[in-house]
Scaffold this motif. Structure first.
Motif, PDB file in Angstrom:
ATOM      1  N   LEU A 201       0.798  -1.224   0.000  1.00  0.00           N
ATOM      2  CA  LEU A 201       0.000   0.000   0.000  1.00  0.00           C
ATOM      3  C   LEU A 201       0.833   1.278   0.000  1.00  0.00           C
ATOM      4  O   LEU A 201       0.273   2.384  -0.046  1.00  0.00           O
ATOM      5  N   SER A 202       2.157   1.112   0.061  1.00  0.00           N
ATOM      6  CA  SER A 202       3.077   2.269   0.171  1.00  0.00           C
ATOM      7  C   SER A 202       2.662   3.174   1.312  1.00  0.00           C
ATOM      8  O   SER A 202       2.637   4.411   1.222  1.00  0.00           O
ATOM      9  N   ILE A 203       2.283   2.522   2.410  1.00  0.00           N
ATOM     10  CA  ILE A 203       1.651   3.277   3.499  1.00  0.00           C
ATOM     11  C   ILE A 203       2.621   4.169   4.255  1.00  0.00           C
ATOM     12  O   ILE A 203       2.231   5.153   4.875  1.00  0.00           O
ATOM     13  N   ARG A 204       3.902   3.852   4.196  1.00  0.00           N
ATOM     14  CA  ARG A 204       4.859   4.656   4.952  1.00  0.00           C
ATOM     15  C   ARG A 204       4.887   6.113   4.463  1.00  0.00           C
ATOM     16  O   ARG A 204       5.133   7.031   5.232  1.00  0.00           O
ATOM     17  N   GLU A 205       4.609   6.296   3.178  1.00  0.00           N
ATOM     18  CA  GLU A 205       4.556   7.646   2.633  1.00  0.00           C
ATOM     19  C   GLU A 205       3.124   8.184   2.655  1.00  0.00           C
ATOM     20  O   GLU A 205       2.877   9.317   3.049  1.00  0.00           O
ATOM     21  N   ALA A 206       2.205   7.336   2.213  1.00  0.00           N
ATOM     22  CA  ALA A 206       0.823   7.791   2.072  1.00  0.00           C
ATOM     23  C   ALA A 206       0.178   8.120   3.401  1.00  0.00           C
ATOM     24  O   ALA A 206      -0.739   8.945   3.468  1.00  0.00           O
ATOM     25  N   GLU A 212      -5.208  12.211  11.750  1.00  0.00           N
ATOM     26  CA  GLU A 212      -4.526  11.628  12.909  1.00  0.00           C
ATOM     27  C   GLU A 212      -5.156  10.294  13.329  1.00  0.00           C
ATOM     28  O   GLU A 212      -4.450   9.341  13.618  1.00  0.00           O
ATOM     29  N   ARG A 213      -6.479  10.260  13.370  1.00  0.00           N
ATOM     30  CA  ARG A 213      -7.150   9.025  13.794  1.00  0.00           C
ATOM     31  C   ARG A 213      -6.891   7.891  12.813  1.00  0.00           C
ATOM     32  O   ARG A 213      -6.627   6.756  13.210  1.00  0.00           O
ATOM     33  N   GLU A 214      -6.952   8.194  11.506  1.00  0.00           N
ATOM     34  CA  GLU A 214      -6.709   7.161  10.500  1.00  0.00           C
ATOM     35  C   GLU A 214      -5.280   6.648  10.580  1.00  0.00           C
ATOM     36  O   GLU A 214      -5.018   5.447  10.474  1.00  0.00           O
ATOM     37  N   ARG A 215      -4.324   7.589  10.774  1.00  0.00           N
ATOM     38  CA  ARG A 215      -2.916   7.179  10.905  1.00  0.00           C
ATOM     39  C   ARG A 215      -2.730   6.266  12.104  1.00  0.00           C
ATOM     40  O   ARG A 215      -2.030   5.252  12.039  1.00  0.00           O
ATOM     41  N   ASN A 216      -3.386   6.639  13.200  1.00  0.00           N
ATOM     42  CA  ASN A 216      -3.254   5.846  14.417  1.00  0.00           C
ATOM     43  C   ASN A 216      -3.826   4.441  14.236  1.00  0.00           C
ATOM     44  O   ASN A 216      -3.233   3.449  14.670  1.00  0.00           O
ATOM     45  N   ILE A 217      -4.986   4.359  13.562  1.00  0.00           N
ATOM     46  CA  ILE A 217      -5.625   3.058  13.339  1.00  0.00           C
ATOM     47  C   ILE A 217      -4.736   2.169  12.468  1.00  0.00           C
ATOM     48  O   ILE A 217      -4.512   0.998  12.779  1.00  0.00           O
ATOM     49  N   LEU A 218      -4.195   2.708  11.375  1.00  0.00           N
ATOM     50  CA  LEU A 218      -3.345   1.908  10.495  1.00  0.00           C
ATOM     51  C   LEU A 218      -2.050   1.506  11.195  1.00  0.00           C
ATOM     52  O   LEU A 218      -1.540   0.401  10.998  1.00  0.00           O
ATOM     53  N   TYR A 219      -1.541   2.407  12.032  1.00  0.00           N
ATOM     54  CA  TYR A 219      -0.319   2.099  12.782  1.00  0.00           C
ATOM     55  C   TYR A 219      -0.566   0.919  13.730  1.00  0.00           C
ATOM     56  O   TYR A 219       0.213  -0.032  13.781  1.00  0.00           O
ATOM     57  N   LEU A 220      -1.655   0.987  14.476  1.00  0.00           N
ATOM     58  CA  LEU A 220      -1.961  -0.078  15.436  1.00  0.00           C
ATOM     59  C   LEU A 220      -2.300  -1.393  14.733  1.00  0.00           C
ATOM     60  O   LEU A 220      -1.903  -2.467  15.187  1.00  0.00           O
ATOM     61  N   ARG A 221      -3.017  -1.292  13.617  1.00  0.00           N
ATOM     62  CA  ARG A 221      -3.447  -2.503  12.909  1.00  0.00           C
ATOM     63  C   ARG A 221      -2.299  -3.208  12.206  1.00  0.00           C
ATOM     64  O   ARG A 221      -2.118  -4.410  12.332  1.00  0.00           O
ATOM     65  N   PHE A 222      -1.496  -2.432  11.441  1.00  0.00           N
ATOM     66  CA  PHE A 222      -0.544  -3.071  10.548  1.00  0.00           C
ATOM     67  C   PHE A 222       0.912  -3.004  10.999  1.00  0.00           C
ATOM     68  O   PHE A 222       1.746  -3.749  10.501  1.00  0.00           O
ATOM     69  N   LEU A 223       1.227  -2.126  11.937  1.00  0.00           N
ATOM     70  CA  LEU A 223       2.571  -2.121  12.505  1.00  0.00           C
ATOM     71  C   LEU A 223       2.609  -2.889  13.820  1.00  0.00           C
ATOM     72  O   LEU A 223       3.557  -3.606  14.096  1.00  0.00           O
ATOM     73  N   ALA A 249      -9.353   4.624   4.926  1.00  0.00           N
ATOM     74  CA  ALA A 249      -7.955   5.038   4.841  1.00  0.00           C
ATOM     75  C   ALA A 249      -7.215   4.243   3.773  1.00  0.00           C
ATOM     76  O   ALA A 249      -6.424   4.791   2.994  1.00  0.00           O
ATOM     77  N   ILE A 250      -7.456   2.944   3.727  1.00  0.00           N
ATOM     78  CA  ILE A 250      -6.808   2.091   2.732  1.00  0.00           C
ATOM     79  C   ILE A 250      -7.246   2.488   1.328  1.00  0.00           C
ATOM     80  O   ILE A 250      -6.443   2.509   0.385  1.00  0.00           O
ATOM     81  N   SER A 251      -8.519   2.811   1.191  1.00  0.00           N
ATOM     82  CA  SER A 251      -9.018   3.247  -0.123  1.00  0.00           C
ATOM     83  C   SER A 251      -8.329   4.541  -0.554  1.00  0.00           C
ATOM     84  O   SER A 251      -7.980   4.710  -1.738  1.00  0.00           O
ATOM     85  N   LYS A 252      -8.120   5.466   0.383  1.00  0.00           N
ATOM     86  CA  LYS A 252      -7.425   6.707   0.055  1.00  0.00           C
ATOM     87  C   LYS A 252      -5.994   6.438  -0.398  1.00  0.00           C
ATOM     88  O   LYS A 252      -5.512   7.029  -1.367  1.00  0.00           O
ATOM     89  N   ILE A 253      -5.330   5.538   0.307  1.00  0.00           N
ATOM     90  CA  ILE A 253      -3.946   5.207  -0.035  1.00  0.00           C
ATOM     91  C   ILE A 253      -3.868   4.569  -1.425  1.00  0.00           C
ATOM     92  O   ILE A 253      -2.941   4.831  -2.192  1.00  0.00           O
TER      93      ILE A 253
END
Length: 257
Positions: A201-206, A212-223, A249-253
């Motif tokens: 998903l190239s999430i590290r950049e996207a 903030e909430r979306e970043r936090n959710i993806l961080y907790l889920r996938f990191l 969030a994934i759709s945006k990425i």
């Protein structure tokens, strides 16, 4: 196939007896009244030829005849457990669809899943023991009781029964709230697959462009590899909201929004 001249599941089919209908009814009455194991065994043995006649319709599909026979016997046992003596129905007439139904379920559910012969044999013994104990004690037995009944280790019985249980899809829905469906896969956390998800998903950049909430959710889920339930508890929102925000969030990425 000349069943009268072969050995199936260790049974010489040429030595099988056939009970008359009145004998079957008498044994059924004794079983219902006293729970006699001897009467039950005699009734089962006296109907094994019926099982053999039914499984002939299911051979030629690559399945082991011994396996089909044991499944057929499970159907026979269920017929014995459920037969209603107050109905004017011949026992053999009642048995045939029960045996056929058990065989069809087996071929439908497990025909493509290869399980070792020893595990299948143990699983069949455990199922039959469960049927006996349920009838005897008027309740469903636990694993320890089943293991003691067949003289096997508890862990072995658990593994054997699990080996023939129905597989469940990761996309099986478990909850739905206002159109936001949660699936089994949404409740599974696995930190070992984080890198592949992040790379894909190239999430590290996207992620920098997300809220903030979306970043936090993806961080907790996938990191951190946490489940949606764990994330919801940590940030104080519902699991349905976590699911909706995560998917958004994934759709945006991916550039879908």
């Amino acid at each position: 196939m000349a069943y009268s001249k072969v050995v199936i599941s260790g049974i010489n089919t040429s030595e099988l007896t056939v009970l008359k209908e009145e004998e079957k009814i008498a044994l059924l009455k004794e079983i219902k009244k006293t729970g006699s194991k001897a009467a039950r065994d005699k009734l089962i043995n006296g109907n094994l030829r019926l099982v053999l006649s039914v499984i002939q319709k299911f051979t030629g599909r690559g399945e082991d005849v011994d396996d089909l026979f044991q499944i057929g016997v499970v159907g026979l046992i269920k017929a014995i457990n459920n037969f209603d003596l107050t109905k004017e129905v011949r026992f053999s007439t009642y048995c045939v669809p029960m045996i056929s139904g058990e065989l069809r379920r087996y071929l439908r559910d497990f025909g493509q899943i290869k399980v070792s012969r020893s595990l299948r044999d143990l699983a069949y013994k455990a199922i039959q023991a469960k049927e006996r104990l349920s009838l005897q004690n008027q309740r469903e037995p636990d694993i320890d009781e089943i293991a003691n009944e067949i003289g096997a280790k508890r862990a072995d019985v658990v593994i054997a029964l699990e080996s023939i249980s129905d597989p469940v899809s990761l996309y099986e829905p478990v909850y739905s709230d206002s159109g936001d469906t949660l699936y089994i896969m949404d409740q599974i956390g696995d930190s070992t697959d984080a890198d592949s998800w992040l790379n894909e998903l190239s999430i590290r950049e996207a992620i920098k462009d997300l809220g903030e909430r979306e970043r936090n959710i993806l961080y907790l889920r996938f990191l951190k590899g946490k489940t949606q339930v764990e994330v919801a508890n940590e940030i104080g929102i519902s699991q349905a909201q976590v699911s909706r925000l995560e998917k958004g969030a994934i759709s945006k990425i991916k550039g879908e929004e």
